[in-house]
Scaffold this motif. Structure first.
Motif, short mmCIF file in Angstrom:
data_model
loop_
_atom_site.label_atom_id
_atom_site.label_comp_id
_atom_site.label_asym_id
_atom_site.label_seq_id
_atom_site.Cartn_x
_atom_site.Cartn_y
_atom_site.Cartn_z
N LEU A 89 8.06 3.70 4.89
CA LEU A 89 7.27 4.89 4.53
C LEU A 89 6.90 4.87 3.05
O LEU A 89 5.81 5.32 2.68
CB LEU A 89 8.04 6.17 4.90
N SER A 90 7.79 4.34 2.20
CA SER A 90 7.43 4.28 0.78
C SER A 90 6.42 3.16 0.53
O SER A 90 5.65 3.24 -0.42
CB SER A 90 8.67 4.15 -0.11
N THR A 91 6.41 2.13 1.37
CA THR A 91 5.38 1.08 1.27
C THR A 91 4.04 1.61 1.77
O THR A 91 2.98 1.30 1.22
CB THR A 91 5.80 -0.14 2.12
N LEU A 92 4.08 2.43 2.80
CA LEU A 92 2.86 2.93 3.43
C LEU A 92 2.10 3.90 2.54
O LEU A 92 0.87 3.84 2.45
CB LEU A 92 3.24 3.61 4.76
N CYS A 93 2.84 4.80 1.88
CA CYS A 93 2.20 5.95 1.22
C CYS A 93 2.51 5.96 -0.26
O CYS A 93 3.65 5.72 -0.66
CB CYS A 93 2.70 7.25 1.82
N THR A 94 1.51 6.30 -1.05
CA THR A 94 1.73 6.48 -2.48
C THR A 94 2.10 7.93 -2.78
O THR A 94 2.64 8.23 -3.84
CB THR A 94 0.48 6.09 -3.26
N ALA A 95 1.79 8.83 -1.84
CA ALA A 95 2.13 10.25 -2.01
C ALA A 95 3.29 10.58 -1.07
O ALA A 95 3.48 9.93 -0.06
CB ALA A 95 0.91 11.11 -1.68
N PRO A 96 4.07 11.58 -1.43
CA PRO A 96 5.25 11.88 -0.61
C PRO A 96 4.91 12.47 0.75
O PRO A 96 3.88 13.11 0.93
CB PRO A 96 6.01 12.90 -1.47
N PRO A 187 -10.01 -0.65 4.42
CA PRO A 187 -9.16 -1.83 4.18
C PRO A 187 -7.80 -1.50 3.55
O PRO A 187 -6.79 -2.07 3.94
CB PRO A 187 -10.02 -2.70 3.26
N GLN A 188 -7.76 -0.55 2.60
CA GLN A 188 -6.46 -0.32 1.94
C GLN A 188 -5.47 0.37 2.88
O GLN A 188 -4.27 0.13 2.78
CB GLN A 188 -6.62 0.44 0.61
N ALA A 189 -5.97 1.18 3.80
CA ALA A 189 -5.06 1.82 4.77
C ALA A 189 -4.55 0.79 5.78
O ALA A 189 -3.37 0.79 6.15
CB ALA A 189 -5.79 2.94 5.50
N ARG A 190 -5.44 -0.11 6.18
CA ARG A 190 -5.04 -1.14 7.14
C ARG A 190 -4.00 -2.08 6.51
O ARG A 190 -2.99 -2.43 7.13
CB ARG A 190 -6.28 -1.91 7.57
N SER A 191 -4.24 -2.48 5.27
CA SER A 191 -3.29 -3.42 4.65
C SER A 191 -1.97 -2.71 4.33
O SER A 191 -0.89 -3.31 4.46
CB SER A 191 -3.88 -4.10 3.42
N LYS A 193 -0.67 -0.33 6.13
CA LYS A 193 0.00 -0.23 7.44
C LYS A 193 0.69 -1.55 7.79
O LYS A 193 1.84 -1.56 8.22
CB LYS A 193 -1.03 0.14 8.51
N LEU A 194 0.00 -2.66 7.59
CA LEU A 194 0.59 -3.95 7.94
C LEU A 194 1.77 -4.29 7.02
O LEU A 194 2.78 -4.83 7.47
CB LEU A 194 -0.48 -5.04 7.90
N ALA A 195 1.65 -3.93 5.75
CA ALA A 195 2.78 -4.16 4.82
C ALA A 195 3.97 -3.30 5.24
O ALA A 195 5.13 -3.75 5.20
CB ALA A 195 2.35 -3.83 3.39
N ALA A 196 3.72 -2.06 5.66
CA ALA A 196 4.80 -1.19 6.12
C ALA A 196 5.43 -1.74 7.39
O ALA A 196 6.66 -1.73 7.56
CB ALA A 196 4.27 0.23 6.34
N ALA A 197 4.61 -2.24 8.30
CA ALA A 197 5.13 -2.79 9.57
C ALA A 197 6.06 -3.97 9.29
O ALA A 197 7.07 -4.15 10.00
CB ALA A 197 3.98 -3.22 10.47
N ARG A 198 5.77 -4.73 8.26
CA ARG A 198 6.62 -5.89 7.94
C ARG A 198 8.00 -5.49 7.42
O ARG A 198 8.90 -6.32 7.31
CB ARG A 198 5.91 -6.81 6.94
N ALA A 222 -2.98 -4.33 14.36
CA ALA A 222 -3.69 -4.87 13.19
C ALA A 222 -5.18 -4.58 13.26
O ALA A 222 -5.96 -5.13 12.48
CB ALA A 222 -3.44 -6.37 13.08
N ARG A 223 -5.59 -3.72 14.18
CA ARG A 223 -7.02 -3.37 14.32
C ARG A 223 -7.51 -2.62 13.08
O ARG A 223 -6.71 -1.96 12.41
CB ARG A 223 -7.22 -2.45 15.52
N PRO A 224 -8.85 -2.64 12.87
CA PRO A 224 -9.39 -1.84 11.77
C PRO A 224 -9.53 -0.36 12.13
O PRO A 224 -10.25 0.38 11.46
CB PRO A 224 -10.75 -2.49 11.51
N TYR A 225 -8.88 0.05 13.17
CA TYR A 225 -8.84 1.46 13.55
C TYR A 225 -7.57 1.71 14.36
O TYR A 225 -6.90 0.76 14.79
CB TYR A 225 -10.08 1.86 14.40
#
Ligand SMILES: [Zn+2]
Length: 230
Positions: A89-96, A187-191, A193-198, A222-225
């Motif tokens: 969650l901290s990887t996914l979001c920059t805001a709390p 793109p930044q939301a998709r990347s 999400k993938l970083a958080a999934a890892r 990993a879809r763009p939606y």
């Protein structure tokens, strides 16, 4: 019960059916993401969570179990998965965002539906959109949580959208004739999400065990939606 080690429905089949689905987004209030196990929230709705927090809109993730039954012989897996979730969650979001945990025993959500219902009542207001697991997802906890959410949303007049996890693997567009809504991910939301999934290493590449989420399953996320059942 499906076997995630088997190939499942090819992602190309889903893309062919979903790429033209109508676009959808929640109303602008709070999102309450109901997640049966740590990783379901990121895989099912991580891009939406990222977009919502980027827009300074409120998000609550309700973690129903700690996912300790994924490998019943793994002592302390609940702690490992809670830690992976915090990192994700901290990887996914920059805001709390707010994360509330119920720690219902993994695999036994159907026995504690009142606990989940009480949490929904405490965390929802009239402007909340409930983002829930799909009630025919093929995993008993996903289905039990999905049913409770759907009944709650209906009875309270709360907006709801549902996210598949395992249905991508064991169902096909033909066996799942539902109304889809497509939430586009920049793109930044998709990347993110993938970083958080890892971050969910216990599910992706556990030592000496078969992964719960092998690469052919991760491909669905990993879809763009993100596609929701409306
Ligand atoms: Zn799950």
């Amino acid at each position: 019960m499906f076997d995630p080690s088997q190939p499942g429905t090819d992602e190309c089949v889903w893309r062919a059916a979903l790429d033209a689905a109508p676009s959808w987004q929640p109303a602008s209030g709070r999102l309450l993401i109901v997640s049966p196990h740590p990783d379901d929230e990121v895989l099912g709705a991580g891009g939406l969570i990222r977009q919502w927090t980027d827009a300074a809109r409120p998000v609550t993730v309700l973690s129903v179990t700690d996912g300790e039954a994924a490998y019943p012989d793994w002592c302390g897996l609940d702690r490992v998965r809670r830690s992976e979730l915090r990192q994700a969650l901290s990887t996914l979001c920059t805001a709390p965002l707010i994360n509330v945990g119920l720690s219902i025993p993994d695999g036994r959500v159907s026995e504690q539906t009142e606990v989940l219902r009480a949490a929904l009542a405490a965390l929802c207001d009239a402007d909340t959109t409930l983002i829930a697991p799909y009630e025919d997802d093929g995993h008993p906890d996903h289905e039990a949580a999905g049913r409770v959410c759907r009944q709650f949303a209906r009875s309270q007049g709360i907006a709801i959208a549902r996210y598949p996890i395992w249905a991508w693997h064991h169902s096909t567009p033909a066996t799942m004739p539902v109304q889809w809504g497509r939430f586009a991910l920049p793109p930044q939301a998709r990347s993110a999400k993938l970083a958080a999934a890892r971050c969910f290493g216990s599910q992706l590449h556990p030592a000496r065990r078969a992964p719960i989420v092998p690469p052919h399953v991760l491909a669905y996320f990993a879809r763009p939606y993100e596609a929701f059942v409306l």
